[in-house]
Design a protein around this motif. Sequence first.
Motif, PDB file in Angstrom:
ATOM      1  N   LEU A  86       0.826  -1.212   0.000  1.00  0.00           N
ATOM      2  CA  LEU A  86       0.000   0.000   0.000  1.00  0.00           C
ATOM      3  C   LEU A  86       0.862   1.265   0.000  1.00  0.00           C
ATOM      4  CD1 LEU A  86      -2.850  -0.993   2.490  1.00  0.00           C
ATOM      5  CD2 LEU A  86      -3.017  -0.706   0.016  1.00  0.00           C
ATOM      6  N   GLU A  87       1.954   1.234   0.772  1.00  0.00           N
ATOM      7  CA  GLU A  87       2.862   2.390   0.800  1.00  0.00           C
ATOM      8  C   GLU A  87       3.494   2.617  -0.578  1.00  0.00           C
ATOM      9  OE1 GLU A  87       3.427   4.598   3.129  1.00  0.00           O
ATOM     10  OE2 GLU A  87       1.934   3.621   4.414  1.00  0.00           O
ATOM     11  N   SER A  88       3.836   1.521  -1.258  1.00  0.00           N
ATOM     12  CA  SER A  88       4.414   1.650  -2.600  1.00  0.00           C
ATOM     13  C   SER A  88       3.401   2.229  -3.576  1.00  0.00           C
ATOM     14  CB  SER A  88       4.891   0.284  -3.095  1.00  0.00           C
ATOM     15  OG  SER A  88       5.929  -0.220  -2.279  1.00  0.00           O
ATOM     16  N   PHE A  89       2.151   1.815  -3.466  1.00  0.00           N
ATOM     17  CA  PHE A  89       1.099   2.390  -4.311  1.00  0.00           C
ATOM     18  C   PHE A  89       0.945   3.886  -4.047  1.00  0.00           C
ATOM     19  CE2 PHE A  89      -0.577  -1.930  -5.214  1.00  0.00           C
ATOM     20  CZ  PHE A  89      -0.776  -1.779  -6.573  1.00  0.00           C
ATOM     21  N   LYS A  90       0.987   4.269  -2.776  1.00  0.00           N
ATOM     22  CA  LYS A  90       0.880   5.693  -2.434  1.00  0.00           C
ATOM     23  C   LYS A  90       2.048   6.487  -3.017  1.00  0.00           C
ATOM     24  CE  LYS A  90      -1.663   5.058   1.900  1.00  0.00           C
ATOM     25  NZ  LYS A  90      -1.616   5.217   3.378  1.00  0.00           N
ATOM     26  N   LEU A  91       3.267   5.921  -2.894  1.00  0.00           N
ATOM     27  CA  LEU A  91       4.447   6.584  -3.443  1.00  0.00           C
ATOM     28  C   LEU A  91       4.341   6.710  -4.957  1.00  0.00           C
ATOM     29  CD1 LEU A  91       7.295   7.747  -3.110  1.00  0.00           C
ATOM     30  CD2 LEU A  91       8.186   5.411  -3.245  1.00  0.00           C
ATOM     31  N   SER A  92       3.843   5.654  -5.616  1.00  0.00           N
ATOM     32  CA  SER A  92       3.678   5.684  -7.062  1.00  0.00           C
ATOM     33  C   SER A  92       2.709   6.783  -7.483  1.00  0.00           C
ATOM     34  CB  SER A  92       3.190   4.326  -7.554  1.00  0.00           C
ATOM     35  OG  SER A  92       2.883   4.366  -8.927  1.00  0.00           O
ATOM     36  N   GLU A  93       1.614   6.903  -6.777  1.00  0.00           N
ATOM     37  CA  GLU A  93       0.650   7.957  -7.098  1.00  0.00           C
ATOM     38  C   GLU A  93       1.262   9.340  -6.909  1.00  0.00           C
ATOM     39  OE1 GLU A  93      -2.784   7.287  -4.761  1.00  0.00           O
ATOM     40  OE2 GLU A  93      -3.373   5.454  -5.808  1.00  0.00           O
ATOM     41  N   SER A  94       2.039   9.490  -5.834  1.00  0.00           N
ATOM     42  CA  SER A  94       2.691  10.771  -5.584  1.00  0.00           C
ATOM     43  C   SER A  94       3.685  11.114  -6.691  1.00  0.00           C
ATOM     44  CB  SER A  94       3.398  10.723  -4.228  1.00  0.00           C
ATOM     45  OG  SER A  94       4.170  11.880  -4.016  1.00  0.00           O
ATOM     46  N   LEU A  95       4.469  10.136  -7.129  1.00  0.00           N
ATOM     47  CA  LEU A  95       5.455  10.376  -8.182  1.00  0.00           C
ATOM     48  C   LEU A  95       4.782  10.660  -9.522  1.00  0.00           C
ATOM     49  CD1 LEU A  95       8.064   7.606  -7.288  1.00  0.00           C
ATOM     50  CD2 LEU A  95       8.369  10.078  -7.072  1.00  0.00           C
ATOM     51  N   GLN A  96       3.666  10.042  -9.773  1.00  0.00           N
ATOM     52  CA  GLN A  96       2.950  10.311 -11.018  1.00  0.00           C
ATOM     53  C   GLN A  96       2.438  11.745 -11.055  1.00  0.00           C
ATOM     54  OE1 GLN A  96       0.139   7.262 -12.350  1.00  0.00           O
ATOM     55  NE2 GLN A  96       1.222   5.739 -11.100  1.00  0.00           N
ATOM     56  N   ARG A  97       1.949  12.216  -9.916  1.00  0.00           N
ATOM     57  CA  ARG A  97       1.518  13.618  -9.862  1.00  0.00           C
ATOM     58  C   ARG A  97       2.705  14.558 -10.079  1.00  0.00           C
ATOM     59  NH1 ARG A  97      -1.620  11.543  -5.543  1.00  0.00           N
ATOM     60  NH2 ARG A  97      -0.071  12.287  -4.032  1.00  0.00           N
ATOM     61  N   LYS A  98       3.838  14.230  -9.467  1.00  0.00           N
ATOM     62  CA  LYS A  98       5.036  15.055  -9.627  1.00  0.00           C
ATOM     63  C   LYS A  98       5.515  15.034 -11.082  1.00  0.00           C
ATOM     64  CE  LYS A  98       9.732  15.637  -7.815  1.00  0.00           C
ATOM     65  NZ  LYS A  98      10.762  15.092  -6.881  1.00  0.00           N
ATOM     66  N   LEU A  99       5.401  13.876 -11.715  1.00  0.00           N
ATOM     67  CA  LEU A  99       5.819  13.745 -13.107  1.00  0.00           C
ATOM     68  C   LEU A  99       4.965  14.615 -14.025  1.00  0.00           C
ATOM     69  CD1 LEU A  99       8.066  12.043 -14.384  1.00  0.00           C
ATOM     70  CD2 LEU A  99       6.364  10.330 -14.961  1.00  0.00           C
ATOM     71  N   LEU A 100       3.676  14.660 -13.752  1.00  0.00           N
ATOM     72  CA  LEU A 100       2.787  15.514 -14.541  1.00  0.00           C
ATOM     73  C   LEU A 100       3.140  16.984 -14.374  1.00  0.00           C
ATOM     74  CD1 LEU A 100      -0.634  13.707 -13.927  1.00  0.00           C
ATOM     75  CD2 LEU A 100       0.665  13.795 -16.063  1.00  0.00           C
TER      76      LEU A 100
END
Length: 720
Positions: A86-100
């Motif tokens: 779950l923490e990895s999923f949260k980190l992935s979502e955060s990085l995707q927002r940063k990437l955008l």
Amino acid sequence: MSTEELKQDDQIISKLKQTCSDLNNLLQLSFNVETSLSEIEDKFNVMQENLSIASRRIAPLQSLSIANKSLDTKINRAISPALSLLESFKLSESLQRKLLELSSKLANEKSFNKRVEKLIKYVDTVDDLNEAINSISRECEPAIQKLQEVVEFLSRTKATDQFRTHRLRETLITLKALCETEVDAMRFDGLLDDALLNLQDEYESLLNKMRHRNFIEAISVRDDDDDDDVVAVADMVSTDLGSELEVEVLTRISETLAANDCLDICIDIFVKVRYKRAAIALMRLNPEYLKTYSLEEIDEMEWASLETAISLWIQHFELAIKNVFVSEKKLCCQVLGTIMDGVIWPECFVKIADKIMAVFFRFGEGVARSKKEPQKLFKLLDMFESLEKLKPEFSEIFAGEAGADICSRFRELEKLLVHSSTKVFFELGLQIEANQDVLPPQDGSVPKLVRYAINYLKYLLTDAYSATMIRVLRTEQIWKAGVLSTPETDENLLKDAMFNIVDAIRRNVESKKLRYKDKVLPHVFVMNTYWYIYMRTRSTELGKLIGDQYMKKTYKIVAEESAYSYQKQAWGPLVRMLDKEELKRVDKDGLTAMIRGKMDAFTKGFDDITQRHKSFYHIPDADLREQMREATMKLVVPAYTEFLNNFASSLHVKSYPSPEYIEDTLNQMFEVVDHHKSSGKSSLRPRQMRDPSDGSKSLSGEQSRRSKDFRRSKTSAIDT
């Protein structure tokens, strides 16, 4: 008994009684304790019986407690990977927002340097997102496995109710479906895939911006002096194609693409763009000549065009190696050197250079295989010398297994140039031999073939070509005789080759003089030609190499003998007309008639011979012509003057040419200005080019000028 003794006895008895009383009390107390202990023992027995009953009643609860603890442990083991997932999923979502956000900023950034800096952050974020997705991918299987174990345990032990077990089983199914679909979608269809495509575009754009700047300005093409071009190319130094920041970004993008299974795409982009940029850089030199490479096309080219093309090829080849490919190799190593422990980048560099080098090799091989014409020798030697000078750098640039094919083709081109150069040189003698059937000059002047061949050999022995020619001859000799053969000295190696050609010239002249029908012309021809050969080789490297004594014996002495024969054949009969011996045998009545007959014959013969000199007998060398004038004057004028003076009484002196007229006519006949100017043929050179030490023509200034003219000569073959 005394009173004291009685007192002591009483005290003892009193103590004994006291002791007896204490013993009675102690015995009573012991009895009481014993009674109490009996009662306690009875109570303990009752308690032990009660504990046994309680223990038998608690035993099932203890088993249940142990089972609960085991279940708790299994649940915790299943929950920990799930929480990490779950923490990895949260980190992935955060990085995707940063990437955008970074992608939006990159699109709006106009400043190149700031854009590059943001691009580094973008690459960092892509790497982090890739790591997060990899982490999710790694954690999914352990989480599913642990959850599977819990479901199987609960189903087997029925440690909880069916409702909870069912919910847990549904959660397991959902997690499996999520890992099978969403993780792959995140990797191949999500923002990561879009980011990788964006990085590929940025990668291509950055590579395309790295151009070969300023190297084209280093070549100052001058039509009047080719040497300036060579110096300009030699002084050039390769430059970095990009800044440190640009190289860092390209390196990071390469590593990111390689880490995301895009290495093939990365290599394709790099090779395609850098090949294009290198080709465009060299195309700025306008190498149109490289389009002509087949034997037929090269053989059909005008010599001036081919000569210029070869000169450009030498410069451009050196430029490609020293500047373009050095820079490209450095960039390739910087950008791709960290991938696969540096195994990939040499192959990528060779792919970039291979097609360009193939074009250069193709032209060079075409020139080497084309017709073996004499004037090509110097350009073939220039090509060979340029390759020899470039060999260390070329071997360094294309070192390793990746560049083996290019190095092999380089060596093959050198072999072709060696074979072609030696063949052209040795065939020169054969062409001179084959030229014997061609008619000699009708005026007895030096044949163009002789002029060409002598200047050809003199120029070949200058510092610019002698060492290269020796190296070529030695290389060819070693290839034919073998490495273990005894090598000749440089002097003998070149002397033998030169002597064969000079001797071929001599045989050609001896053959051609026999084709004259006129009796005087063969002597004029040999005198002119041999004198030209001797004077043009005297005090030169060619003369020193062949030998001064040999040149004097073979050419100077023969030229002098021919000059004597010329005097004898041309002017001897004329002077003999004034012989006085015949007059002694004639009586006085016929003397006057014979004197006048001799004068008339002399005058007619003099006019005829002077006219033939002006029309047919040509002595182009000013010094030789001057010597012939003086000799002729000494032979003719005194004899005529003496005859005229001796028989003036029998002659009408005014009816015959005066000695001054004869002298002026001879001076005019042998003057510097000659009849060939009006016919369009080559004029005599001015007499100011003289050696003050011995009165002969200086060869140094003329050689320098002739060398340059000879090198730029537009004649396509030996003019026969």
